[in-house]
Design a protein around this motif. Structure first.
Motif, PDB file in Angstrom:
ATOM      1  N   ARG A   1     -11.472   6.072 -26.547  1.00  0.00           N
ATOM      2  CA  ARG A   1     -12.774   6.717 -26.686  1.00  0.00           C
ATOM      3  C   ARG A   1     -13.071   7.130 -28.121  1.00  0.00           C
ATOM      4  N   ILE A   2     -12.027   7.310 -28.925  1.00  0.00           N
ATOM      5  CA  ILE A   2     -12.202   7.639 -30.337  1.00  0.00           C
ATOM      6  C   ILE A   2     -11.246   6.769 -31.145  1.00  0.00           C
ATOM      7  N   PRO A   3     -11.483   6.602 -32.449  1.00  0.00           N
ATOM      8  CA  PRO A   3     -10.597   5.764 -33.261  1.00  0.00           C
ATOM      9  C   PRO A   3      -9.183   6.333 -33.328  1.00  0.00           C
ATOM     10  N   VAL A   4      -8.179   5.461 -33.155  1.00  0.00           N
ATOM     11  CA  VAL A   4      -6.773   5.846 -33.238  1.00  0.00           C
ATOM     12  C   VAL A   4      -6.082   4.889 -34.201  1.00  0.00           C
ATOM     13  N   SER A   5      -5.462   5.416 -35.237  1.00  0.00           N
ATOM     14  CA  SER A   5      -4.808   4.578 -36.237  1.00  0.00           C
ATOM     15  C   SER A   5      -3.527   3.970 -35.679  1.00  0.00           C
ATOM     16  N   LEU A   6      -3.067   2.895 -36.324  1.00  0.00           N
ATOM     17  CA  LEU A   6      -1.801   2.278 -35.924  1.00  0.00           C
ATOM     18  C   LEU A   6      -0.647   3.259 -36.090  1.00  0.00           C
ATOM     19  N   LYS A   7      -0.738   4.110 -37.118  1.00  0.00           N
ATOM     20  CA  LYS A   7       0.304   5.100 -37.356  1.00  0.00           C
ATOM     21  C   LYS A   7       0.380   6.089 -36.195  1.00  0.00           C
TER      22      LYS A   7
ATOM     23  N   PRO B   1     -11.025  18.312 -14.448  1.00  0.00           N
ATOM     24  CA  PRO B   1     -11.835  17.338 -13.719  1.00  0.00           C
ATOM     25  C   PRO B   1     -11.040  16.079 -13.364  1.00  0.00           C
ATOM     26  N   ALA B   2     -11.349  15.506 -12.212  1.00  0.00           N
ATOM     27  CA  ALA B   2     -10.611  14.337 -11.742  1.00  0.00           C
ATOM     28  C   ALA B   2     -10.725  13.159 -12.703  1.00  0.00           C
ATOM     29  N   GLY B   3     -11.840  13.076 -13.428  1.00  0.00           N
ATOM     30  CA  GLY B   3     -12.040  11.946 -14.333  1.00  0.00           C
ATOM     31  C   GLY B   3     -11.409  12.110 -15.703  1.00  0.00           C
ATOM     32  N   SER B   4     -10.760  13.234 -15.954  1.00  0.00           N
ATOM     33  CA  SER B   4     -10.242  13.511 -17.297  1.00  0.00           C
ATOM     34  C   SER B   4      -9.089  12.592 -17.690  1.00  0.00           C
ATOM     35  N   ALA B   5      -8.148  12.357 -16.771  1.00  0.00           N
ATOM     36  CA  ALA B   5      -6.992  11.520 -17.094  1.00  0.00           C
ATOM     37  C   ALA B   5      -7.434  10.119 -17.503  1.00  0.00           C
ATOM     38  N   ALA B   6      -8.420   9.572 -16.806  1.00  0.00           N
ATOM     39  CA  ALA B   6      -8.912   8.237 -17.150  1.00  0.00           C
ATOM     40  C   ALA B   6      -9.651   8.261 -18.486  1.00  0.00           C
ATOM     41  N   TRP B   7     -10.421   9.321 -18.740  1.00  0.00           N
ATOM     42  CA  TRP B   7     -11.188   9.406 -19.987  1.00  0.00           C
ATOM     43  C   TRP B   7     -10.255   9.443 -21.187  1.00  0.00           C
ATOM     44  N   TRP B   8      -9.171  10.220 -21.071  1.00  0.00           N
ATOM     45  CA  TRP B   8      -8.245  10.399 -22.189  1.00  0.00           C
ATOM     46  C   TRP B   8      -7.108   9.388 -22.186  1.00  0.00           C
TER      47      TRP B   8
ATOM     48  N   THR C   1      -4.489   9.201 -20.187  1.00  0.00           N
ATOM     49  CA  THR C   1      -3.176   9.704 -19.794  1.00  0.00           C
ATOM     50  C   THR C   1      -3.322  10.946 -18.926  1.00  0.00           C
ATOM     51  N   PRO C   2      -2.423  11.128 -17.945  1.00  0.00           N
ATOM     52  CA  PRO C   2      -2.412  12.380 -17.189  1.00  0.00           C
ATOM     53  C   PRO C   2      -1.726  13.507 -17.961  1.00  0.00           C
ATOM     54  N   LYS C   3      -1.052  13.160 -19.059  1.00  0.00           N
ATOM     55  CA  LYS C   3      -0.407  14.176 -19.904  1.00  0.00           C
ATOM     56  C   LYS C   3      -1.465  14.754 -20.845  1.00  0.00           C
ATOM     57  N   VAL C   4      -2.251  15.678 -20.304  1.00  0.00           N
ATOM     58  CA  VAL C   4      -3.433  16.146 -21.014  1.00  0.00           C
ATOM     59  C   VAL C   4      -3.709  17.614 -20.695  1.00  0.00           C
ATOM     60  N   VAL C   5      -4.205  18.335 -21.680  1.00  0.00           N
ATOM     61  CA  VAL C   5      -4.859  19.627 -21.488  1.00  0.00           C
ATOM     62  C   VAL C   5      -6.229  19.483 -22.140  1.00  0.00           C
ATOM     63  N   GLU C   6      -7.253  19.367 -21.342  1.00  0.00           N
ATOM     64  CA  GLU C   6      -8.605  19.186 -21.885  1.00  0.00           C
ATOM     65  C   GLU C   6      -9.217  20.554 -22.185  1.00  0.00           C
ATOM     66  N   PHE C   7     -10.002  20.623 -23.264  1.00  0.00           N
ATOM     67  CA  PHE C   7     -10.634  21.896 -23.629  1.00  0.00           C
ATOM     68  C   PHE C   7     -12.041  21.655 -24.149  1.00  0.00           C
ATOM     69  N   ALA C   8     -12.851  22.693 -24.080  1.00  0.00           N
ATOM     70  CA  ALA C   8     -14.219  22.622 -24.605  1.00  0.00           C
ATOM     71  C   ALA C   8     -14.652  24.013 -25.038  1.00  0.00           C
ATOM     72  N   ALA C   9     -15.016  24.157 -26.305  1.00  0.00           N
ATOM     73  CA  ALA C   9     -15.556  25.410 -26.831  1.00  0.00           C
ATOM     74  C   ALA C   9     -17.076  25.325 -26.775  1.00  0.00           C
ATOM     75  N   PHE C  10     -17.715  26.416 -26.339  1.00  0.00           N
ATOM     76  CA  PHE C  10     -19.154  26.355 -26.091  1.00  0.00           C
ATOM     77  C   PHE C  10     -19.791  27.718 -26.280  1.00  0.00           C
TER      78      PHE C  10
END
Length: 288
Positions: free
Chosen positions: A137-143, A214-221, A223-232
């Motif tokens: 979903r976002i650019p990820v370098s080879l490194k 959210p159920a769709g978070s693992a697919a969006w990111w 991986t299921p190894k995730v802690v999603e956050f949002a500041a608002f």
């Protein structure tokens, strides 16, 4: 009655911070509801509220998106706004809560719908990840890809408003908001210590509270190894001032009132010369 705000799954309906904020309608996927039932539900929402503003992540299944467009087409109505967002799921959830807050203010449905584009710029949505090997979903370098195979490696990623990726434990930090916010976070298969003990203080977060992932978070990111956050922005008075500071226009195509550069209902753009930005000084750290 306030404009109805709708989302595409129940886990995108965050609890309100007050008793006045209405809940959101949930537009079920084809696997959970027949087409006739979806038509009947939408008719009820339109009769009760006049207008429906539906927010959904760009990552939802194509069949679900087609269902919503088909319902709007069969009903032959211009009172349903379908807003497809590139935000991650939790970012969509906090934005939907903000629109729910605004729906009880003296804003027209067109202003509420077009406010989604404005307010999305002030949602800092990201995640703590155990791997970025499948993040597309976002650019990820080879490194970074190479480092993601190291045991115990973790990455902090910002998807909105500007993409950023850093390795946790290094000198880099995620660019945070320059105004006062609250933080919502949802845990997958990772500890949330970095988010609560490092990220939140560095961003000068007012309050951090845990919500269901959210159920769709693992697919969006990826991986299921995730802690999603949002500041608002949590305060309705700040949201109201921010939206009110933008000049209102009338859509040249459908005639509905709007703010910003695009109609939320028909997607028609406003002429460039008519675009307006919010007034300076609306957001200041500590103002909420």
């Amino acid at each position: 009655m306030p404009t109805a705000i709708a989302v595409t799954s129940a886990d995108l309906v965050l609890s309100p911070s007050d008793h006045q904020t209405p809940t959101a309608a949930v537009l079920q996927p084809p696997s959970a509801q027949s087409f006739d039932a979806a038509l009947a539900d939408m008719n009820v929402h339109l009769e009760r509220h006049g207008y429906v503003v539906a927010l959904y992540p760009a990552s939802i299944p194509a069949a679900h998106e087609r269902r919503m467009h088909a319902v709007r087409s069969v009903l032959e109505t211009d009172r349903i706004a379908l807003l497809k967002l590139d935000l991650p799921p939790l970012g969509v959830a906090v934005l939907a809560r903000q629109l729910r807050q605004l729906s009880i203010c003296d804003f027209s449905a067109g202003v509420v719908a077009s406010a989604a584009r404005l307010l999305s710029h002030y949602v800092y949505a990201g995640a703590l990840l155990g791997t970025v090997a499948k993040l597309d979903r976002i650019p990820v370098s080879l490194k970074a890809h190479a480092k993601s195979w190291m045991p115990g490696a973790q990455f902090a990623v910002l998807a909105n408003p500007e993409p950023q990726l850093i390795k946790v434990g290094g000198e880099e930090t995620l660019a945070g908001p320059e105004f006062s916010t609250q933080l919502a976070f949802g845990r997958g298969q990772l500890s949330s210590t970095y988010v609560t003990d490092t990220l939140a203080p560095s961003w000068k977060i007012q309050t951090a509270h845990e919500v269901g992932l959210p159920a769709g978070s693992a697919a969006w990111w990826g991986t299921p190894k995730v802690v999603e956050f949002a500041a608002f922005l949590p305060d309705i008075s700040v949201l109201y001032q921010l939206v009110s500071s933008v000049r209102r226009e009338q859509c040249h195509w459908c005639g509905i009132q709007l703010i910003g550069d695009r109609c939320g209902f028909c997607s028609a753009p406003v002429a460039p010369a008519e675009n307006q930005k919010h007034a300076a000084g609306v957001l200041n750290r500590g103002s909420t």
